[in-house]
Enzyme design. Sequence first.
Site, PDB file in Angstrom:
ATOM      1  N   CYS A   1       0.902  -1.321  -0.009  1.00 38.54           N
ATOM      2  CA  CYS A   1      -0.060   0.046   0.006  1.00 38.54           C
ATOM      3  C   CYS A   1       0.903   1.135  -0.030  1.00 38.54           C
ATOM      4  O   CYS A   1       2.243   1.209   0.312  1.00 38.54           O
ATOM      5  CB  CYS A   1      -1.089   0.198   1.130  1.00 38.54           C
ATOM      6  SG  CYS A   1      -2.112  -1.375   1.082  1.00 38.54           S
TER       7      CYS A   1
ATOM      8  N   GLY B   1       0.573   0.141  -5.308  1.00 44.75           N
ATOM      9  CA  GLY B   1      -0.491  -0.766  -5.083  1.00 44.75           C
ATOM     10  C   GLY B   1      -1.281  -0.371  -6.227  1.00 44.75           C
ATOM     11  O   GLY B   1      -1.738   0.795  -6.496  1.00 44.75           O
TER      12      GLY B   1
ATOM     13  N   ASN C   1      -0.465   0.956   5.646  1.00 44.93           N
ATOM     14  CA  ASN C   1       0.422   0.157   4.937  1.00 44.93           C
ATOM     15  C   ASN C   1       1.120  -0.704   5.905  1.00 44.93           C
ATOM     16  O   ASN C   1       1.742   0.079   7.024  1.00 44.93           O
ATOM     17  CB  ASN C   1       1.295   1.543   4.312  1.00 44.93           C
ATOM     18  CG  ASN C   1       2.529   0.544   3.610  1.00 44.93           C
ATOM     19  OD1 ASN C   1       2.211  -0.571   2.966  1.00 44.93           O
ATOM     20  ND2 ASN C   1       3.769   1.225   3.683  1.00 44.93           N
ATOM     21  N   GLY C   2       1.069  -1.682   5.732  1.00 47.79           N
ATOM     22  CA  GLY C   2       1.724  -2.650   6.468  1.00 47.79           C
ATOM     23  C   GLY C   2       1.130  -4.006   6.832  1.00 47.79           C
ATOM     24  O   GLY C   2       0.351  -4.531   6.205  1.00 47.79           O
TER      25      GLY C   2
ATOM     26  N   TYR D   1      14.148  -2.565  -3.816  1.00 46.53           N
ATOM     27  CA  TYR D   1      13.045  -2.702  -4.893  1.00 46.53           C
ATOM     28  C   TYR D   1      11.590  -1.768  -4.889  1.00 46.53           C
ATOM     29  O   TYR D   1      11.282  -1.283  -6.045  1.00 46.53           O
ATOM     30  CB  TYR D   1      12.558  -4.172  -4.849  1.00 46.53           C
ATOM     31  CG  TYR D   1      11.316  -4.316  -5.743  1.00 46.53           C
ATOM     32  CD1 TYR D   1      11.503  -4.384  -6.966  1.00 46.53           C
ATOM     33  CD2 TYR D   1       9.820  -4.761  -5.359  1.00 46.53           C
ATOM     34  CE1 TYR D   1      10.172  -4.617  -7.844  1.00 46.53           C
ATOM     35  CE2 TYR D   1       9.072  -4.931  -5.976  1.00 46.53           C
ATOM     36  CZ  TYR D   1       9.104  -5.048  -7.465  1.00 46.53           C
ATOM     37  OH  TYR D   1       7.882  -5.257  -8.283  1.00 46.53           O
TER      38      TYR D   1
END
Lengths: 484, 484, 484, 484
Positions: free
Chosen positions: B12, B38, B113-114, B254
């Site tokens: 996310c 995302g 996010n996570g 990345y």
Amino acid sequence: MAAQIKSLNEECGVFGVWGDPHAVELTHLGLHTLQHRGQEGAGIVGRTPAGLRRHYGFGLVSQVFAHPEDLQALRGPAALGHVRYSTAGGRILENIQPLLFRFADGAVALAHNGNLTNAMSLRAKLEASGAIFQSTSDTEVLMHLLRRSPKPTFVEQLKEALTQVHGGFAFALLTEQGLYAACDPQGFRPLVVGQLPSGGYVVCSETAALTAVGAELIKDIAPGELISITDQGLNSQAYTDKTQLAVCSMEFVYFARPDSEIHGVNVHQARVAMGRQLAKEQPAEADIVVGVPNSSLSAALGYAQASGIPYELGLVKSQYVARTFIQPTQALRERSVRMKLSVLKATVAGKRVVLVDDSIVRGTTAKQIVQLLKEAGAKSVHLRIASPPLRFPCFYGIDIQTTKELFAANHSVAEMKRILGVDSLGFLSVQGLEDSVGLQTTAPHRGLCVAYFTGQYPTPLDDYAANLHDELACLSMDLSEVNA
Amino acid sequence: MAAQIKSLNEECGVFGVWGDPHAVELTHLGLHTLQHRGQEGAGIVGRTPAGLRRHYGFGLVSQVFAHPEDLQALRGPAALGHVRYSTAGGRILENIQPLLFRFADGAVALAHNGNLTNAMSLRAKLEASGAIFQSTSDTEVLMHLLRRSPKPTFVEQLKEALTQVHGGFAFALLTEQGLYAACDPQGFRPLVVGQLPSGGYVVCSETAALTAVGAELIKDIAPGELISITDQGLNSQAYTDKTQLAVCSMEFVYFARPDSEIHGVNVHQARVAMGRQLAKEQPAEADIVVGVPNSSLSAALGYAQASGIPYELGLVKSQYVARTFIQPTQALRERSVRMKLSVLKATVAGKRVVLVDDSIVRGTTAKQIVQLLKEAGAKSVHLRIASPPLRFPCFYGIDIQTTKELFAANHSVAEMKRILGVDSLGFLSVQGLEDSVGLQTTAPHRGLCVAYFTGQYPTPLDDYAANLHDELACLSMDLSEVNA
Amino acid sequence: MAAQIKSLNEECGVFGVWGDPHAVELTHLGLHTLQHRGQEGAGIVGRTPAGLRRHYGFGLVSQVFAHPEDLQALRGPAALGHVRYSTAGGRILENIQPLLFRFADGAVALAHNGNLTNAMSLRAKLEASGAIFQSTSDTEVLMHLLRRSPKPTFVEQLKEALTQVHGGFAFALLTEQGLYAACDPQGFRPLVVGQLPSGGYVVCSETAALTAVGAELIKDIAPGELISITDQGLNSQAYTDKTQLAVCSMEFVYFARPDSEIHGVNVHQARVAMGRQLAKEQPAEADIVVGVPNSSLSAALGYAQASGIPYELGLVKSQYVARTFIQPTQALRERSVRMKLSVLKATVAGKRVVLVDDSIVRGTTAKQIVQLLKEAGAKSVHLRIASPPLRFPCFYGIDIQTTKELFAANHSVAEMKRILGVDSLGFLSVQGLEDSVGLQTTAPHRGLCVAYFTGQYPTPLDDYAANLHDELACLSMDLSEVNA
Amino acid sequence: MAAQIKSLNEECGVFGVWGDPHAVELTHLGLHTLQHRGQEGAGIVGRTPAGLRRHYGFGLVSQVFAHPEDLQALRGPAALGHVRYSTAGGRILENIQPLLFRFADGAVALAHNGNLTNAMSLRAKLEASGAIFQSTSDTEVLMHLLRRSPKPTFVEQLKEALTQVHGGFAFALLTEQGLYAACDPQGFRPLVVGQLPSGGYVVCSETAALTAVGAELIKDIAPGELISITDQGLNSQAYTDKTQLAVCSMEFVYFARPDSEIHGVNVHQARVAMGRQLAKEQPAEADIVVGVPNSSLSAALGYAQASGIPYELGLVKSQYVARTFIQPTQALRERSVRMKLSVLKATVAGKRVVLVDDSIVRGTTAKQIVQLLKEAGAKSVHLRIASPPLRFPCFYGIDIQTTKELFAANHSVAEMKRILGVDSLGFLSVQGLEDSVGLQTTAPHRGLCVAYFTGQYPTPLDDYAANLHDELACLSMDLSEVNA
């Protein structure tokens, strides 16, 4: 760079298959590969058991073909596809190609990349004798000429029609009997033919699309050549012998994919050579070389190699190029541009930067990038353009039909340097461009069309001649002067 | 590389604005900039005169917000947005964030996010006492904890809730009163706060999104920190003091954009350093260095710089990444992959190639690329991975929750070399990675989480502990061995 | 008449199937048959091999289920569907039913027709103890009560929850174990159960939907009854014994389909009887009887039969009821209404017309129709309403929650006659209505709820009591007076 | 009945406005009113400041014009619209009307209702001389003839073209200069002209559409008449004097709205008269008269009036006619039909029913309805058809171009009675039909076309003549016999 930012636009990509059970699926893949040549609309005509069937619409290939059934309805052993960029005003569904003509004696699909210089006068003449056009594009003229030809066969009618149209064109036609492809007598626009592992044939605008579908290049279609592919195989003939190669040099500079080859020359390598030559012609004292992604990265690499200045990643282009809504304020509009292209501050801060761009059209994007670099702390920006100044319109298929918006047609190099806010500015020479591409030919300009740089057009301009004369007068330019 | 090709996916991106009249438009721009984090769905909650309003759906930001009215309905001085990637099975509309909770005493929007390691057990406990969840995502647990907290104020309730959830998380919440943002005690997931020229504040996942909207970075939100932004300004506090920095190293390897900075380190420069270090650790005899576009180009540049082997453009990634239909045959499926990534034959033919990739997950893409290079005539391919072998699952927000599909967890380097068909294969060391990033900290592993490489997790794994134990047993691995 | 014209709106239709392989397809057909009960949104939950799955959205059933795959994804042996009309402000996707709750111990789908009088206070209490609601509808309260019940089984939890909610309700719930349906203690809202040829069961709002899917009526679900349908068959029990039948009389007057039967009485025949009784109570000197299509045609037929005045077709309703855009001028808006309903000039010109309408809500439509008839040359218009004057709000599921807009609450019969421009005006009496329907029961008002006519509500009004008191005061009405 | 059930389909509705600032909005309303004449596609051409602009597509008017901007783009003082029903095979976007032709000397929009009997031979001739058609419909022929006419003015060219086409037609054309409308020499298809309160003019297929937009009827366009409307007002002329009225009798029987008037006769009243006459010609012993909704209700009312048998509501038609997906089983398909039409069991049970239908085409729907009535307990069903048996194809604009599917062309009355399962069956006589309509004219058949009943066609059949001969031979019929 994205079509949304730059005003230089190719007018189409063509992809056709004959003799493969997956002709429609391959055409779909091929059009994806040619998507950079046109984003306004797309279409595919398939040769189904029930005759030629078409699916088409506005948008990217993935938008037009949004459901599996869109392809299924077209399935069969042959297909013809097209991606289109259009000029303002022509945004009507009827202009999306391939055009499909249904006659009592069979249907014909027609796809085109290029621009006809005598389309307006031909159309006026045809309408005066009762012809009705369904589109507003110049493409349709060919079909009317073909249908009015008294010749006995489709191929002979097509040949006669091809001799009547002038300008830059790469036509592909699909009927129940065959797939046909033809290039204009100067070969302005690229068109190649290849063969699939299945034995089927592919006709398309760039070799990269052949590779994408697993086809092997047979040959570039030659100036004045007409290829006919039927169940009896491939047949080639010249519809005229008054030919002389003049490939559009902007295909090498900007349009074509780096992994395509045009008349035997790889586009990426031609761009690297342009960058190398540019470094020789227009050296700079700097710490890093940065290219404008994605089209200028090859030239930037060449510049770095020849100059010894390190190549660096200084600009990041968004992977998700999105059409954004019109923003309510100027500040939001500017941020909207930054969303598409951002500076790698860590790379450029405190550095003397050679910024390599492939070309300058209106100058607005270059100006914004220079400003972004300066804001990010670049000590100096030396702009190097890997092509000569664009000063004249193109009438063979590139969307520059007026000089009014051409930055280099309206300003001297000194003025441009000041307006762009760069520390130095240099262009590649016409000779340098021609040598860098290095086509194997004895044709003038080593087989390139360089008219937008020199004003010397390889063919008469027909319906555009008067117009060009007026424009140049308006700019207080005349051809003898600029070409001196 | 595109999410469609690689199986490694960030879960996310978060973007919120407080105190700017164009909060919604800026959030829209910001989400575009975070689109790489995302692509499954997107949503924005705006603080309108009529209260919090939401627009959300499946697809890219440009697809979810397809009409100007989609944004207009949300307009106001504050907004919170989210882009989501989800794991299989969770593809229901209710999971698209921000979640919006409407209470009699006001609405709350929540974006995350996570991944929470104790979400399942917390949810079970909450449901047992009557709680009803509207989504199947772990995110919602926080809101239930908050609403059940007996504390007198929203911020105190939030703090109490934050101490109950474990794992990797970056939460942002929007109410009519303020915008709130919090990081987990290890700072696994990045989250920053910045300021707009208007004086308004931005909270988002990456600094590149700050830059895109013209905001200046104020600070990275620290492990265990809770930021509250209201009309009274920005307030910071620690909700826990048991913190220790362990930034997800895959953000550097990345995920994150090259133009983002995490805790003061530019991502592109960290990647160049990884490439340089990789060249030292894993040298190769070769003619050119080629990176896998786009994420590995920085590391490839570093490898070229340190090794002296020329950097070249050997692979071209399609600008128009499109979801393609399921193809009827294997041959068409393969061509479909080639459509997304093609080899520059002119560059690699006859050359000894160092191919630099950022990481290997399942190995399938690397294998395809190697095959493409060989087909294009590469004399040899030396694969260099700019990170250590991925051998363990991540439970803090990256979509690797099983070792079964991890190439390096199931094969030795010699086996991998054989399967991929490369002439040599080398990975960056864990130490080399840590040094290349070079965070300024005394935390273990120089402030990075390297658990997917070493199996040493910085926190207890809670609900996942048993599962991991079983998986490793299955692979005949044990942690002591692998970390030896 | 169409929902677009009249402001009286039913709040939903429910349709569920258990134990038929085509449960989802049958539910789809059933919802089409119940489409008149709600056009804002629709949804179906199917019991698939992968658990309960939902498809839902805004619009008509045919719009929400626009593609065959929308149904396919839900296929299985049980399903629950819903069509919804909502009040202003509640137009959010989260309110579209069936609501679907996913718990660790299984999912529950919930569909509702009606209105709970104590929903607001229950919700406030639940939120105060930490409950989080996903919708803003009153329906969800039931699920929170159910989940917080300490009872050991689902059915016992459901029974406990049912005793806590007040008002008018017809609930249907679907789990992996069974299909459950319950009526409020007064049976305000209709709900029936039937059996399919396959042996499967159907629960739905109207018998017409049973007929449409080929099912036989088993019974009307009784006040205070809970039906449980599992693989072991149908089980019935009373969750309360404090019941007294008070069916919503507007179901007979306007809402229900003419081919439905409610507690043994056919709706069309009840309307014919109302028309007959109206002719006796409110005779008129006239040449023709004209009904407002489609809901008033039955009553018009009855009026014609009893009066001996010929029944005629005087108004034509458009078959294609379309939402039209907001029109730029008043003239265009009026024409937009005429598009939906037009007068048969040839029938009415020069005639004395008895115009029969089922009810008057705001009076605006009646006024327009009268005007159209006069313009078409009707000599006189005698308006006869086949129900008593609507003067009080409904709190049991009809969208009249205020008296402010009720024409008859604000004007005397003489005033109404003048405003509408009719030559005479007459309403059916409350007693006449009760006798015309003629339910077989000893309950007050022959088992009907006539509260909107009399102000006498069969149950306490809970959260609405204070509000109603204020409104009536405002109108200078008091209940004793109006009911005198 | 709905087009989905019955195979008899009108081929279009036309609506044009000249000289009103809201021409486009009025055309939009008008097309809604004419929606019953075609549901396959719709389009509007508006005369905008930038010239003629078109919006068109597949589906209902409300689907094609789904967004306000669809209309806005067309705004101006004149417009032409069309709704289309097409025969199988012709379902391509190019056939949706109005067709729009863009010439160097101005654009022309063309809309048509009818069928040309010599279109195929004209098209073959035109194609042979180079003409290219964009659609596959017969309509386009007119434009090619017009453009090839040597006459000096548009109107003279149009007149010349009109004399060359044969069959049934109602054409409307829009240019920047005017709105033009013309009827075939027999006046097969209805077309009227009216005036708006603004002074602007309307041309459309039915008077009901005039009423809907507030326009007054000026006149029915006469056989062989050409109307020209320009800023100078309305001008009328005859393009031929070889005319003889033969209005399509199916317009009175089934197609036209009951509130329309054709050549002075109201359609509803004509149908009532047909019902009355039918009662005289085909009496029945019965308890109730039931009409098939909606088109047969007028005739049923007439039958009830003349016979003295009470009119009743016995069938309910769904207000929400939806295209349903192909159902997986036969049982589901049958239920799908019942969803559209259901029986009022309470009305028909135990009764002897006269079922009145307007016509029988294939007999399948009638058979289903009879079965439904019997299942609902009807003691007997006496089917009365308010028109003569349909035994011959129509070539003037109704979609019956073959006798193969015509029930009455393939079976005797006795056979039909047995197949339909009715207790008696009776049709209206041709003479009875002619008298019931009662047009004021001395033309044969009192100005009606009754060819589908008698096989006597008012004009030569041109391209269809040979085909008809073969078909009749195949049925062992000959015209002398059937008309004996």
